[in-house]
Design an enzyme around this catalytic site. Structure first.
Site, mmCIF file in Angstrom:
data_model
loop_
_atom_site.group_PDB
_atom_site.id
_atom_site.type_symbol
_atom_site.label_atom_id
_atom_site.label_comp_id
_atom_site.label_asym_id
_atom_site.label_seq_id
_atom_site.Cartn_x
_atom_site.Cartn_y
_atom_site.Cartn_z
ATOM 1 N N LYS A 36 -12.999 -58.664 113.868
ATOM 2 C CA LYS A 36 -11.753 -58.145 113.305
ATOM 3 C C LYS A 36 -11.214 -56.991 114.146
ATOM 4 O O LYS A 36 -9.998 -56.855 114.337
ATOM 5 C CB LYS A 36 -11.969 -57.693 111.863
ATOM 6 C CG LYS A 36 -10.704 -57.155 111.168
ATOM 7 C CD LYS A 36 -9.601 -58.206 111.069
ATOM 8 C CE LYS A 36 -8.279 -57.651 110.553
ATOM 9 N NZ LYS A 36 -8.288 -57.290 109.153
ATOM 10 N N THR B 171 -11.483 -53.747 106.804
ATOM 11 C CA THR B 171 -11.670 -53.571 108.241
ATOM 12 C C THR B 171 -12.431 -52.278 108.463
ATOM 13 O O THR B 171 -12.016 -51.222 107.992
ATOM 14 C CB THR B 171 -10.301 -53.508 108.942
ATOM 15 O OG1 THR B 171 -9.585 -54.720 108.685
ATOM 16 C CG2 THR B 171 -10.451 -53.315 110.438
ATOM 17 N N LYS C 292 -5.993 -45.574 111.969
ATOM 18 C CA LYS C 292 -7.399 -45.772 111.608
ATOM 19 C C LYS C 292 -8.077 -46.796 112.518
ATOM 20 O O LYS C 292 -9.128 -46.510 113.118
ATOM 21 C CB LYS C 292 -7.507 -46.230 110.152
ATOM 22 C CG LYS C 292 -8.903 -46.694 109.725
ATOM 23 C CD LYS C 292 -8.929 -47.171 108.289
ATOM 24 C CE LYS C 292 -8.311 -48.531 108.077
ATOM 25 N NZ LYS C 292 -9.177 -49.654 108.543
#
Length: 308
Positions: A179, A103, A250
Site C-alpha cells: 500500500k 494505511t 502522513k
C-alpha cells in the site's frame, strides 16, 4: 455460527465513514449479521436505520464477532480500536480475526499483529484502495497479508467487500508495504498533476482544454484524470477524509521514514511531501488533495477557477 463457517458471519465494522459505511453495507447485503461502531452517533444511527446493528464502543461491537473489520485512518486509531479503552481485543472471541484496513508503516502492522496474535486472535493486514462508491458496491481492491488461518477466517468478509483481493504474503506488514508503494505513486502523481495544471494556467492556456488533451495523451495518470476536475470546478471539498491533503502529509512521511531506515533515496516523493506540507501550512490541510494546485497558484499569482 462458528467463525469457521463461510456464510452468515457475525461481523463488526469499526469506523462508519464514507468507506466503512459502504463496506458495512456490502457485508450486510451479502447476508452477514453486521454491527457498526463509530465515534459519530449519527453514523451508527444511520446504519441501524439501514437495517444493521449498532454499538457504542469497539469492545461492544466485537463481542461474539467472528470478524472485526477496522476502517479507520491510521495506525494510532487502529491501535486504539484494538487495545485502547473499550478496545476490541478485550471482547473478540478466541480464534476470531481482526481485519485492519488502515494505511500504516509495515513495522507497526507487524507489531500490532504480534500483540493480537499473542492473545489467540488473528490479524489480517488488509489496506484498501478504491473510493466510497466502490466500497458501497463491494468492489474494493484489498492488499492483504497474514497467516493462512487469518485469510481463511476473514474470507467471507473479503469476498463481500472486494472485487480484487491480492494475497501478498503470510505475515502482516507485507500488505502495508504494498500500500505504501501505491501511496508513493499516488502522492507524486497528484503533486505532478497540480504542478502541471497551475503551470498551464501560468502559460495562459485554457485549462479545460489542457485537461481534455492530457487525458487523451501519454502524460495522463489516474490521479490527473480523477483530481484535476476539482481544480477545473474550483471545488476543493474532500470527497472522503482519505482524499484530504493531510493524508499525503502522513503517508509520504511514512515513506520517508521507511526509506531512511532502509538507506534508500526517494527524492521525488520527498519533493512531493514538501508540496503537501506547504499546502497544509497554508491552511488547506483538511481540503481536497488537489489543493496543491491552489498552493502553486497562490505562490505564483496564477488565477484558477473559484479564485476571488
Amino acid at each position: 455460527m462458528s467463525a469457521s463457517t463461510s456464510q452468515n458471519q457475525r461481523i463488526a465494522v469499526i469506523g462508519l465513514g464514507s468507506m466503512g459505511f459502504g463496506m458495512a453495507t456490502s457485508l450486510k447485503r451479502a447476508g452477514h449479521a453486521v454491527t457498526g461502531c463509530d465515534v459519530s452517533a449519527e453514523a451508527v444511527a444511520r446504519f441501524v436505520k439501514d437495517g444493521g446493528a449498532g454499538a457504542k464502543t469497539p469492545a461492544e461491537a466485537a463481542k461474539s464477532a467472528d470478524i472485526v473489520v477496522s476502517v479507520v485512518v491510521n495506525a494510532a486509531q487502529t491501535e486504539a480500536v484494538l487495545f485502547g479503552k473499550d478496545g476490541a481485543a478485550e471482547t473478540m472471541p478466541e480464534g476470531s480475526v481482526f481485519v485492519s484496513s488502515a494505511t500504516m508503516d509495515p513495522d507497526v502492522a507487524r507489531r500490532l499483529a504480534k500483540q493480537l496474535e499473542a492473545t489467540g486472535r488473528h490479524y489480517l493486514d488488509a489496506p484498501i484502495s478504491g473510493g466510497a462508491q466502490r466500497a458501497a458496491q463491494g468492489e474494493l481492491t484489498i492488499l492483504a497479508s497474514g497467516s493462512p488461518t487469518a485469510f481463511a477466517k476473514a474470507r467471507p468478509a473479503l469476498d463481500a467487500m472486494a472485487a480484487k483481493l491480492y494475497e501478498l504474503g503470510d505475515a502482516a506488514g507485507q500488505g502495508a508495504a504494498f500500500k505504501m508503494i501505491n501511496q508513493l505513486l499516488a502522492g507524486v502523481h497528484i503533486a505532478a498533476a497540480s504542478e502541471a495544471m497551475a503551470f498551464a494556467a501560468k502559460q495562459g492556456l485554457d485549462i479545460r482544454k489542457v485537461y481534455e488533451v492530457i487525458t487523451a495523451s501519454a502524460g495522463n495518470s489516474w490521479m490527473f484524470e480523477n483530481r484535476m476536475p476539482h481544480v477545473l470546478d474550483g471545488d476543493y471539498t474532500p470527497r472522503t477524509p482519505r482524499s484530504a491533503v493531510e493524508i499525503f502529509v502522513k503517508d509520504l512521511g511514512i515513506i520517508q521514514d521507511m526509506a531512511r531506515s532502509a538507506r534508500f533515496p526517494v527524492p521525488v516523493s520527498a519533493a512531493a511531501l514538501q508540496m503537501f506540507l506547504m499546502t497544509s501550512a497554508a491552511g488547506m490541510g483538511r481540503d481536497d488533495d488537489a489543493s496543491v494546485a491552489r498552493m502553486y497558484a497562490q505562490v505564483t499569482g496564477v488565477k484558477l477557477p473559484g479564485d476571488k
